[in-house]
Structure formats: C-alpha cells, structure tokens
Design a protein around this motif. Structure first.
Motif, PDB file in Angstrom:
ATOM      1  N   UNK A  25       0.826  -1.210   0.000  1.00  0.00           N
ATOM      2  CA  UNK A  25       0.000   0.000   0.000  1.00  0.00           C
ATOM      3  C   UNK A  25       0.860   1.259   0.000  1.00  0.00           C
ATOM      4  N   UNK A  26       1.903   1.286   0.847  1.00  0.00           N
ATOM      5  CA  UNK A  26       2.711   2.508   0.904  1.00  0.00           C
ATOM      6  C   UNK A  26       3.488   2.725  -0.386  1.00  0.00           C
ATOM      7  N   UNK A  27       3.794   1.656  -1.123  1.00  0.00           N
ATOM      8  CA  UNK A  27       4.458   1.824  -2.420  1.00  0.00           C
ATOM      9  C   UNK A  27       3.554   2.489  -3.452  1.00  0.00           C
ATOM     10  N   UNK A  28       2.277   2.600  -3.168  1.00  0.00           N
ATOM     11  CA  UNK A  28       1.347   3.297  -4.070  1.00  0.00           C
ATOM     12  C   UNK A  28       1.454   4.812  -3.969  1.00  0.00           C
ATOM     13  N   UNK A  29       2.018   5.311  -2.875  1.00  0.00           N
ATOM     14  CA  UNK A  29       1.855   6.728  -2.541  1.00  0.00           C
ATOM     15  C   UNK A  29       2.348   7.645  -3.661  1.00  0.00           C
ATOM     16  N   UNK A  30       3.552   7.388  -4.183  1.00  0.00           N
ATOM     17  CA  UNK A  30       4.089   8.256  -5.240  1.00  0.00           C
ATOM     18  C   UNK A  30       3.203   8.216  -6.483  1.00  0.00           C
ATOM     19  N   UNK A  31       2.716   7.026  -6.834  1.00  0.00           N
ATOM     20  CA  UNK A  31       1.858   6.907  -8.007  1.00  0.00           C
ATOM     21  C   UNK A  31       0.516   7.592  -7.827  1.00  0.00           C
ATOM     22  N   UNK A  32      -0.039   7.521  -6.625  1.00  0.00           N
ATOM     23  CA  UNK A  32      -1.300   8.218  -6.354  1.00  0.00           C
ATOM     24  C   UNK A  32      -1.105   9.730  -6.442  1.00  0.00           C
ATOM     25  N   UNK A  33       0.005  10.218  -5.882  1.00  0.00           N
ATOM     26  CA  UNK A  33       0.280  11.659  -5.963  1.00  0.00           C
ATOM     27  C   UNK A  33       0.492  12.090  -7.409  1.00  0.00           C
ATOM     28  N   UNK A  34       1.171  11.257  -8.202  1.00  0.00           N
ATOM     29  CA  UNK A  34       1.380  11.552  -9.621  1.00  0.00           C
ATOM     30  C   UNK A  34       0.044  11.693 -10.333  1.00  0.00           C
ATOM     31  N   UNK A  35      -0.845  10.723 -10.118  1.00  0.00           N
ATOM     32  CA  UNK A  35      -2.160  10.750 -10.765  1.00  0.00           C
ATOM     33  C   UNK A  35      -3.009  11.909 -10.261  1.00  0.00           C
ATOM     34  N   UNK A  36      -2.891  12.221  -8.986  1.00  0.00           N
ATOM     35  CA  UNK A  36      -3.683  13.302  -8.411  1.00  0.00           C
ATOM     36  C   UNK A  36      -3.301  14.647  -9.010  1.00  0.00           C
ATOM     37  N   UNK A  37      -2.001  14.906  -9.131  1.00  0.00           N
ATOM     38  CA  UNK A  37      -1.547  16.178  -9.699  1.00  0.00           C
ATOM     39  C   UNK A  37      -1.960  16.313 -11.163  1.00  0.00           C
ATOM     40  N   UNK A  38      -1.983  15.216 -11.890  1.00  0.00           N
ATOM     41  CA  UNK A  38      -2.259  15.283 -13.327  1.00  0.00           C
ATOM     42  C   UNK A  38      -3.699  14.897 -13.666  1.00  0.00           C
ATOM     43  N   UNK A  39      -4.548  14.751 -12.650  1.00  0.00           N
ATOM     44  CA  UNK A  39      -5.987  14.477 -12.847  1.00  0.00           C
ATOM     45  C   UNK A  39      -6.221  13.225 -13.680  1.00  0.00           C
ATOM     46  N   UNK A  40      -5.664  12.115 -13.214  1.00  0.00           N
ATOM     47  CA  UNK A  40      -5.789  10.832 -13.905  1.00  0.00           C
ATOM     48  C   UNK A  40      -6.761   9.945 -13.132  1.00  0.00           C
ATOM     49  N   UNK A  63      -2.378   2.639   8.057  1.00  0.00           N
ATOM     50  CA  UNK A  63      -3.593   3.411   7.787  1.00  0.00           C
ATOM     51  C   UNK A  63      -3.436   4.072   6.422  1.00  0.00           C
ATOM     52  N   UNK A  64      -3.617   3.306   5.358  1.00  0.00           N
ATOM     53  CA  UNK A  64      -3.354   3.825   4.018  1.00  0.00           C
ATOM     54  C   UNK A  64      -4.373   4.879   3.599  1.00  0.00           C
ATOM     55  N   UNK A  65      -5.598   4.784   4.113  1.00  0.00           N
ATOM     56  CA  UNK A  65      -6.586   5.825   3.803  1.00  0.00           C
ATOM     57  C   UNK A  65      -6.136   7.153   4.406  1.00  0.00           C
ATOM     58  N   UNK A  66      -5.644   7.109   5.652  1.00  0.00           N
ATOM     59  CA  UNK A  66      -5.146   8.326   6.283  1.00  0.00           C
ATOM     60  C   UNK A  66      -3.899   8.862   5.608  1.00  0.00           C
ATOM     61  N   UNK A  67      -2.984   7.957   5.245  1.00  0.00           N
ATOM     62  CA  UNK A  67      -1.725   8.359   4.610  1.00  0.00           C
ATOM     63  C   UNK A  67      -1.980   9.086   3.290  1.00  0.00           C
ATOM     64  N   UNK A  68      -2.986   8.642   2.542  1.00  0.00           N
ATOM     65  CA  UNK A  68      -3.198   9.169   1.183  1.00  0.00           C
ATOM     66  C   UNK A  68      -4.365  10.151   1.088  1.00  0.00           C
ATOM     67  N   UNK A  69      -4.866  10.604   2.225  1.00  0.00           N
ATOM     68  CA  UNK A  69      -6.066  11.461   2.191  1.00  0.00           C
ATOM     69  C   UNK A  69      -5.856  12.719   1.359  1.00  0.00           C
ATOM     70  N   UNK A  70      -4.657  13.287   1.402  1.00  0.00           N
ATOM     71  CA  UNK A  70      -4.423  14.558   0.696  1.00  0.00           C
ATOM     72  C   UNK A  70      -4.044  14.355  -0.770  1.00  0.00           C
ATOM     73  N   UNK A  71      -3.851  13.110  -1.222  1.00  0.00           N
ATOM     74  CA  UNK A  71      -3.426  12.882  -2.612  1.00  0.00           C
ATOM     75  C   UNK A  71      -4.391  11.962  -3.355  1.00  0.00           C
ATOM     76  N   UNK A  72      -5.582  11.768  -2.802  1.00  0.00           N
ATOM     77  CA  UNK A  72      -6.624  11.012  -3.505  1.00  0.00           C
ATOM     78  C   UNK A  72      -7.892  11.851  -3.534  1.00  0.00           C
ATOM     79  N   UNK A  73      -8.736  11.540  -4.484  1.00  0.00           N
ATOM     80  CA  UNK A  73     -10.033  12.203  -4.551  1.00  0.00           C
ATOM     81  C   UNK A  73     -10.955  11.671  -3.461  1.00  0.00           C
ATOM     82  N   UNK A  74     -10.782  10.399  -3.139  1.00  0.00           N
ATOM     83  CA  UNK A  74     -11.608   9.752  -2.120  1.00  0.00           C
ATOM     84  C   UNK A  74     -10.910   8.477  -1.686  1.00  0.00           C
ATOM     85  N   UNK A  75     -11.005   8.146  -0.401  1.00  0.00           N
ATOM     86  CA  UNK A  75     -10.452   6.895   0.106  1.00  0.00           C
ATOM     87  C   UNK A  75     -11.380   6.314   1.144  1.00  0.00           C
ATOM     88  N   UNK A  76     -11.527   4.991   1.147  1.00  0.00           N
ATOM     89  CA  UNK A  76     -12.475   4.362   2.077  1.00  0.00           C
ATOM     90  C   UNK A  76     -12.008   2.954   2.421  1.00  0.00           C
TER      91      UNK A  76
END
Length: 514
Positions: A25-40, A63-76
């Motif tokens: 899950x934590x290895x996703x963080x950079x990719x989620x931020x990449x997609x978030x910045x570029x609206x993917x 707590x991957x939902x908490x970790x990625x709250x600021x770089x995802x559109x939604x997490x649950x």
C-alpha cells in the motif's frame, strides 16, 4: 500504479491496480500523488489486515486511507461485505467524473474472505458529490465579448484539454477565432504542434515567443491549467497587461477576471457555437517576429545530440504514443517532438516523478496494443523502476525504450552548473569509491544498459554516432515482430543543457538563452 496511470491517460478509461497490505500500500503513494496532480482517473485496491486487528499494530498494517487522504479524490476502508458493490461502483464514478483523480479502496482480509451478494448497483447517488460540468452561459458570453474586443488575445491550453479529449473542438475554436495558442507542458498536443496558430510551450523552459506572447497579450483565455509556478514565473508579473479568463482553478494562484467553472470539453463545445473571428493579423505578425528573433533550436556541434534523436523520431513514427520520464530529456521532448492528431505524449507533469517512463510505456502499450509506444528516459530515471523490464518481457510488449545517457542526473547538474557555481554534488553517476580515492579516470558507467536489456531477454543497442541512429530505430521496429522490447542507449554530451530557461525567481521574459 504508474502502468495503470498511463493506461488511463492513453485510453480515456479508468486505470485499476491492486496491491497487498502494508508496504504494498505505501508503495502506491508516489503513483497516487502523480495521478492526483495530473488528474488521472484511477481506482486502486489495497489489502488490509482483518477488521479486528486494525489499530493494533498488526503485521503489515498501515492506515493507508489516512496516509493518502491529501493525494486522492476519495479513500475508504470497506467495513461491511454488503457495502462492497456500492463502494466499487461509487469509486469508479468519483474517479472519472468532475475533475478526474485517484480513488483508494482499502479491503480488510476478513471482508475479502466473506461470501456475499454479487449485486452491483446500476446507478450512483452520492449526496455530497454532485459535480457540475455544465457551462454558465452568461459568464461564457461575457468572456467571448471580451475576446472579440481584444487586440492581442491568447489561448492558454493546459492538460485539462487533453484529459477531456477536447482537442478536435478546441482546434475548431482556434481556427474560427484566429487566436494564437500557447500550451503548458501537459497541454502539449491540445492543438497540433504543426498548426500555424500554435506558438509553443510557455513557462520555465518555454519558447521565447510563447513567453513573450503571455507577457504582452491583453487577454489570456486559459483552459485546463492550474497556473502553477513552472508556468508563471513571478506571480505578480505574470501576464501583466492582460485580463484573464479561466475555466480551471479559479483565482488560486492568479487573479481571474472572469471565472467559468465547467468541464473543458463542454466549455469549448459551447464556445464553438458562439465564437466569431477576431482581428489578430498585427498580433500574429508580432509573434512571428519573436519566433524569428529567437527560434526554438539547439546548437549543433557536429556530434550526436538530442535534437538529432527527436528529428529521427519525428521522421520515422507518424503514429505513436511517446512516454517520457522526468529530467532534461522530458523538457527537450516537450520542446521538439511533434505532437499531431496521430501522436500522443504523456508524462508526470505536476509531481515530476522520476521512474515514470518505463512503467508508463508498459501501461500505454497494454492499453494500445496496435500502436507504437516509445519511452524516452534518462540514465537515472530508467533505473528507478528497471524491474518492470521483466513485466515488459513477460507480457511480450515490443516497446522502444530510448535512454539518453549523459552519465549524470542532468537536470540537477544543470542547476548546479548555472546557479550554484559548478559545485557538482551527487549527480555524476560514474563517481563512487574510486573517485573519492582520487583516481583520475572515473570508472565506466554502471550499469551496461545493453547487457542489462539482454539479461532480461530483450534487445539492446548502443548508439554513439549520428550515422548509427537510423539503423537503430529500424532494428527496433523490426524487433516488434519478435514481441520483445528494444532498448536504445544514446551516448550524449553531459554539457548539453535545456534552453531557454527562466532564471529562478525571474519573470517569463527573464530567459537564459543558449
């Protein structure tokens, strides 16, 4: 996650990836931020420990939902098996609607092990999420009235035009109005780079004419960009003479005179109904004068350089998807590769993620199996996700991987050279213990990219001279029949820099020229 991202960018579909709990899950963080910045639009599923263990520091619990709250559109986190179908349906809806972005679904182990209904809802009704895509016609007509009166109008097209797949209708608007266009790096391809009304990219490494046009225009009509620091230079001196119309991040960085909140394609489609020709002949003549004064080109010194490679790509690939990594090669690609109706360029723009190029090319090829895919990477970036070479070989993906090897982390070295007194540090990818011992000649570059490609079962070619380039690309094309990737390593001069370049803290007009 980068593969899913590139799949989404090139197909218009939602990209999907699944990972395990904890480090997966934590290895996703950079990719989620990449997609978030570029609206993917992505939907990413993460594993999680069983519900009764959550909060107990269990093995591989985060707590991957908490970790990625600021770089995802939604997490649950799915707490009840009976909610699973609804949550997945909502995730895809949220990811692709409004401003697209990544959504994360966290799946506890015991929820995944439960049997339950396979029912999948037909409709989505989220009380707190009602994205507006329609255009405020009153605001649009105000904007178009200002456009018709402007003496020096300019369209600024950002990545939002490409995300909305609005290139064709945008071209119609440009041709009806005869208003010239500049693009951000992410907006490149919003209109063909060969179109007579296209000026170039603006910003830190923008074309002289494009930056001057923004500085001197009296009306800037922006579509699908955030006005980030890479394109504005000094904020208070950005487009100082212009009234600004914006359809994206309203007055977030730049004060906007007329805001229009809408989906880019819907806004441009409505514009096409109402726009009229503008009187721009004098303005276009001034822009041509700037182009002639400082044309976008690179100094030729007789040896093989990046421009030779781009010329070869432009000549040999009429139809292709080009994926870049991050660094000097990325900026040069955005300057010199022609992006027409049959070519698409994708890259990590907002986050600037080194390591995106190789997995991005894999995802693009999986989504577009019949289209040539070319990755352009540096010798540093290519190694950051080199393990995905195995994926490319096992999936029989005949990618063409171009490695620009200048033996340095080139963009950082360029800043060290130009602005830090040539105090080079940690950018020479040949330097190590031998250098610290004071040996005069640094060791050979590590790794040997040709041998590395061959060790994965792919093809490797090293190019050191201009005369070898054509044959290398032809061999790479021929290797597609073998269903294997081909890596072409281009040995380049480390002193080649990316110009023009805005000085740090400078205005768009404060350009360093080669």
């Amino acid at each position: 996650v980068h593969e899913a991202d590139a799949y989404a960018r090139t197909t218009g579909k939602v990209g999907v990836c699944l990972v395990t709990s904890g480090p997966g899950a934590t290895n996703l963080v950079t990719g989620l931020a990449t997609a978030n910045y570029d609206s993917v639009p992505l939907v990413c599923f993460t594993g999680q420990v069983a519900r009764h263990l959550i909060g107990n520091d269990a093995f591989q619990e985060v707590d991957i939902v908490g970790i990625t709250r600021s770089i995802t559109k939604y997490g649950v986190t799915v707490r009840r098996r009976e909610d699973l179908g609804r949550i997945i349906k909502e995730a895809f809806y949220i990811a692709r609607t409004g401003k697209p972005g990544p959504v994360l679904i966290d799946l506890p182990k015991d929820v995944m092990a439960e049997f339950g209904s396979a029912e999948y809802p037909k409709n989505v009704n989220i009380r707190g999420y009602k994205p507006n895509t329609s255009v405020h016609i009153g605001q649009l007509k105000r904007a178009l009235k200002m456009l018709s009166k402007a003496k020096r109008p300019l369209f600024l097209a950002g990545g939002g035009v490409n995300i909305a797949h609005a290139q064709e209708v945008f071209r119609e608007v440009v041709e009806k109005t005869q208003v010239p266009v500049v693009t951000t790096v992410m907006g490149r391809g919003a209109i063909s780079t060969k179109h007579p009304l296209f000026i170039g990219n603006l910003g830190m490494h923008g074309a002289y004419a494009a930056n001057m046009a923004v500085s001197e225009c009296d009306l800037l009509f922006s579509i699908g960009t955030r006005f980030n620091d890479r394109i504005t230079g000094k904020l208070h001196e950005f487009a100082p003479h212009a009234q600004i119309i914006d359809t994206a991040s309203i007055s977030r960085n730049i004060h906007v005179d007329i805001p229009i909140v809408a989906d880019a394609k819907e806004a441009i489609t409505k514009m096409a109904e109402y726009v009229e020709p503008c009187s721009t002949s004098k303005w276009l003549a001034q822009i041509d004068a700037w182009k002639n004064e400082h044309p976008l080109t690179m100094r030729q010194n007789g040896v093989m350089g990046p421009l030779d490679i781009f010329n070869a790509i432009n000549e040999q690939f009429d139809d292709a998807i080009i994926v870049t990594d991050v660094g000097q090669h990325q900026m040069l690609t955005s300057q010199y590769v022609d992006i027409t109706e049959n070519r698409q360029i994708i890259m990590s723009g907002g986050l600037g993620t080194m390591g995106y190029g190789l997995p991005g090319a894999i995802g693009a090829k999986i989504g577009n199996p019949d289209k040539p895919v070319i990755a352009i990477s540096g010798d540093g970036g290519m190694q950051m996700n080199i393990q995905e070479f195995a994926t490319a070989v096992l999936e029989e993906l005949p990618l063409i991987l171009c490695v620009f090897n200048n033996t340095y982390l080139g963009m950082v070295r360029q800043w060290q050279k130009l602005f830090y007194g040539k105090r080079y540090s940690m950018t020479d990818l040949r330097a190590g213990a031998a250098t610290r011992r004071g040996e005069e000649h640094p060791p050979k570059y590590t790794p040997d990219f040709v041998k590395l490609a061959e060790s994965y079962g792919a093809k490797g070619i090293r190019v050191t001279e201009k005369s070898e380039m054509k044959a290398a690309f032809e061999q790479a094309k021929a290797n597609r029949a073998l269903k294997v990737p081909t890596l072409i390593e281009f040995m380049l001069d480390p002193e080649v820099q990316v110009y023009p370049m805005v000085r740090p803290g400078g205005t768009l007009e404060d350009l360093l020229m080669d």
